[in-house]
Scaffold this motif. Structure first.
Motif, PDB file in Angstrom:
ATOM      1  N   HIS A   4       0.835  -1.205   0.000  1.00 48.25           N
ATOM      2  CA  HIS A   4       0.000   0.000   0.000  1.00 48.25           C
ATOM      3  C   HIS A   4       0.872   1.258   0.000  1.00 48.25           C
ATOM      4  N   ALA A   5       1.941   1.240   0.792  1.00 42.40           N
ATOM      5  CA  ALA A   5       2.831   2.402   0.842  1.00 42.40           C
ATOM      6  C   ALA A   5       3.469   2.662  -0.522  1.00 42.40           C
ATOM      7  N   VAL A  60       9.123  11.074   1.069  1.00 40.52           N
ATOM      8  CA  VAL A  60       9.355  10.508   2.398  1.00 40.52           C
ATOM      9  C   VAL A  60       8.200   9.574   2.734  1.00 40.52           C
ATOM     10  N   THR A  61       8.528   8.367   3.212  1.00 41.18           N
ATOM     11  CA  THR A  61       7.514   7.429   3.656  1.00 41.18           C
ATOM     12  C   THR A  61       7.779   7.057   5.112  1.00 41.18           C
ATOM     13  N   LEU A  62       6.718   7.052   5.913  1.00 41.28           N
ATOM     14  CA  LEU A  62       6.822   6.893   7.363  1.00 41.28           C
ATOM     15  C   LEU A  62       6.464   5.480   7.789  1.00 41.28           C
ATOM     16  N   MET A  94       0.814   3.985  -2.952  1.00 36.96           N
ATOM     17  CA  MET A  94       0.533   5.405  -2.705  1.00 36.96           C
ATOM     18  C   MET A  94       1.663   6.285  -3.224  1.00 36.96           C
ATOM     19  N   LEU A  95       2.885   5.866  -2.978  1.00 31.80           N
ATOM     20  CA  LEU A  95       4.043   6.631  -3.426  1.00 31.80           C
ATOM     21  C   LEU A  95       4.058   6.765  -4.951  1.00 31.80           C
ATOM     22  N   LEU A  96       3.862   5.665  -5.631  1.00 33.87           N
ATOM     23  CA  LEU A  96       3.881   5.712  -7.092  1.00 33.87           C
ATOM     24  C   LEU A  96       2.686   6.492  -7.647  1.00 33.87           C
ATOM     25  N   ALA A  97       1.532   6.382  -6.985  1.00 30.79           N
ATOM     26  CA  ALA A  97       0.367   7.158  -7.417  1.00 30.79           C
ATOM     27  C   ALA A  97       0.626   8.656  -7.297  1.00 30.79           C
ATOM     28  N   TYR A 138       6.975  14.869  -1.739  1.00 25.96           N
ATOM     29  CA  TYR A 138       5.825  14.010  -1.462  1.00 25.96           C
ATOM     30  C   TYR A 138       5.987  13.369  -0.081  1.00 25.96           C
ATOM     31  N   LEU A 139       4.851  13.132   0.578  1.00 21.26           N
ATOM     32  CA  LEU A 139       4.843  12.493   1.900  1.00 21.26           C
ATOM     33  C   LEU A 139       3.815  11.375   1.901  1.00 21.26           C
ATOM     34  N   VAL A 140       4.221  10.195   2.404  1.00 20.42           N
ATOM     35  CA  VAL A 140       3.336   9.036   2.516  1.00 20.42           C
ATOM     36  C   VAL A 140       3.340   8.569   3.965  1.00 20.42           C
ATOM     37  N   ASN A 141       2.146   8.328   4.520  1.00 21.04           N
ATOM     38  CA  ASN A 141       2.048   7.792   5.879  1.00 21.04           C
ATOM     39  C   ASN A 141       1.060   6.645   5.914  1.00 21.04           C
ATOM     40  N   THR A 142       1.580   5.429   6.121  1.00 19.10           N
ATOM     41  CA  THR A 142       0.743   4.249   6.326  1.00 19.10           C
ATOM     42  C   THR A 142       0.980   3.671   7.716  1.00 19.10           C
TER      43      THR A 142
END
Length: 317
Positions: free
Chosen positions: A105-106, A199-201, A109-112, A226-230
């Motif tokens: 999912h992370a 950045v992914t958290l 989301m990042l690629l989207a 871009y920021l991703v938080n899962t």
């Protein structure tokens, strides 16, 4: 033993009931939302399985028979772990049930975000067929990926996503150098945000990490990041995220978790064209849900049989 499921979103709790019954234990269920609800429902139980209900110091004090808390999930932020430790109550979790799902999912989301899929989808559905309407897109090979937290999920996310990027930096103060993944440069948190365009958290929520990603860190990111938080909604200050979206420091944000779930219907993020949101679903597949429920119950069964649960977070006595 008497075991209470304080709260759960899973409908009929047949999996938990089967695991506990096979070991000779009794399953009770409730729909607790507050500490008072838990105190009222959990009198005379030996263990609780909890999803979101708060297990506070007051709850633990009011339930002297309670010896174990098993959490549906990885994080144990709904439990006052200091109070549990002081009272000798075991706290355990299920750390390995949805690793693939959350990492998938992370990365999705990042690629989207990188390809602005949601923006293009809106334009096409509105009858506008023009690749330029989605805004400028950048080739990820010229960008740096920052991964905050390199446990099971963070590491898998990094392994899948990093090959698309020109460089990858990571932050994890608890991971020793001997276990540090190859190809990832170790960086401090401020340095990571200053260097990373995405950045992914992947951190637990603790008193120290609450509101970690706020105005200060977001002021350091390169423009158009871009920021991703899962991971946990409380890691991110949503007001700071909105400000960063408006001034262009963030080109997009993808959040599967929010500080308040569901969010208020009038929250500004819900209507923001560069915010990609999903309803705390990153962990979910039919298989991961079944595994989570089974292992949360097995924590209780193994503890009752051996005196120690498979996945302790707080050691009891």
């Amino acid at each position: 033993m008497r075991v209470l499921v304080t709260d759960a979103e899973y409908g009929v709790l047949d999996i938990e009931a089967d695991v506990l019954a096979a070991a000779g234990h009794e399953l009770l269920t409730a729909r607790c939302r507050t500490a008072d609800d838990v105190i009222a429902a959990a009198q005379d139980v030996d263990a609780v399985i909890v999803q979101y209900a708060p297990i506070t110091a007051e709850v633990l004090e009011a339930l002297p028979r309670l010896r174990l808390v098993s959490r549906y999930g990885v994080g144990v932020d709904v439990v006052d772990t200091d109070a549990a430790r002081a009272r000798g109550v075991w706290v355990c979790n299920v750390p390995d049930y949805g690793t693939v799902e959350v990492a998938l999912h992370a990365v999705a989301m990042l690629l989207a975000l990188l390809r602005n899929l949601a923006g293009h989808d809106r334009e096409v559905h509105a009858g506008r067929w023009d690749y330029r309407l989605g805004g400028q897109l950048r080739r990820p090979g010229g960008l740096t990926l920052g991964v905050v937290g390199l446990g099971r999920i963070g590491r898998m996310t990094m392994e899948r996503a990093a090959p698309w990027f020109g460089a990858c930096v990571g932050y994890d103060p608890h991971l020793p150098d001997a276990a540090w993944p190859p190809g990832v440069e170790r960086a401090g948190l401020e340095e990571l945000f200053a260097r990373s365009s995405a950045v992914t958290l992947h951190l637990p929520l603790t008193p120290e990490s609450h509101g970690l990603v706020g105005a200060d860190l977001l002021a350091r990111v390169p423009p158009g990041s871009y920021l991703v938080n899962t991971a946990r909604g409380g890691l991110v200050d949503l007001d700071a995220v909105l400000a960063a979206l408006e001034d262009g420091r963030l080109a997009g944000v993808a959040l599967d978790v929010l500080p308040e779930e569901p969010p208020p219907a009038d929250h500004a993020l819900l209507g923001h064209p560069r915010a990609l949101l999903s309803p705390h679903v990153a962990w979910y597949s039919e298989e991961s849900e079944a595994e989570l429920r089974r292992k949360a119950a097995e924590n209780v069964v193994v503890w009752a049989r051996t005196g120690r649960p498979p996945h302790p977070v707080v050691e009891g006595r």
